[in-house]
Design an enzyme around this catalytic site. Sequence first.
Site, PDB file in Angstrom:
ATOM      1  N   TYR A   2      -6.779 -14.612  15.779  1.00 27.45           N
ATOM      2  CA  TYR A   2      -6.383 -16.039  15.139  1.00 27.45           C
ATOM      3  C   TYR A   2      -5.156 -15.800  15.396  1.00 27.45           C
ATOM      4  CZ  TYR A   2      -5.878 -18.975  11.486  1.00 27.45           C
ATOM      5  OH  TYR A   2      -5.199 -20.560  11.298  1.00 27.45           O
ATOM      6  N   LYS A  45      -1.506 -18.366  16.528  1.00 28.13           N
ATOM      7  CA  LYS A  45      -0.763 -19.535  15.988  1.00 28.13           C
ATOM      8  C   LYS A  45       0.279 -18.662  15.475  1.00 28.13           C
ATOM      9  CE  LYS A  45      -4.020 -21.515  14.300  1.00 28.13           C
ATOM     10  NZ  LYS A  45      -4.341 -23.424  14.422  1.00 28.13           N
TER      11      LYS A  45
END
Length: 271
Positions: A159, A163
Amino acid sequence: MIHTVLPTPATALVTGASSGIGERLASGLAARGASLILVARSEDRLQALASDLGRLHGVPVEVMAADLARSGAAQALAEELTARGLTPDILVNNAGLGHFDEFLQQDLADIGQQLALNITAVTELTRLLVPGMVARGRGRVLNVASTAAFQPGPLMAPYYASKAYVLSLSEALNEELRGSGVTVTALCPGPVQTGFQAASGLGHSELLRGPVRLAMLSADEVAAQGLDAMLRGQAVVIPGRLNQLQVAALRLLPRAAVPPMIRRLQARRHR
């Protein structure tokens, strides 16, 4: 607070629009007079939101149910837009997901889904829709990244990495598109109390307690600041003074000190 208004009538496509920050971004755009194209997996929730926003703001709202993590979904969505005669002037890449666990404990299919939604769908939708904006000489792209983009994230490694990709891509494209009338903005919120925590398993960590909790903004605040920055053509926006200070402080630390610090912050609570 007086928010930036849309300079001309515009049509905005918002992914992940059925809840959380995506829902508030859609609401904020409707309040500014934008026609909407709402995209998410849950058609029932999208239809309910479309009805509410159309009634409250008097704007046309289209619904397109799609799982953007599936291969070819972005291309299919672009083709559906053409078939319906819809031309987005604003693209909001908000859909995303994450999983809280050690990398080696995460299912390979779950990792693939994260990367497909957080990276591939963002990249493909931007590549498919921005050329039309450039040809028309106007457009805005808002990519929802995170303060996670500024550091590695043990226990949510894919994750955080995804990002970082979104932030880097957004900054690069904003520079490439300089002078075209199209801008790309990376919205980098800190933790926000939405359904993401429950879906990702992040509630098992200490991240949402202590100092981090003090910096939490509402989804409405994040959406408002993100939209204003997008409409100004700002490259990166980090909502909240405390979140801005935390990102700045991380940049001053030795790189090697950051991963263990983030791991301790997230892992203190027994799962």
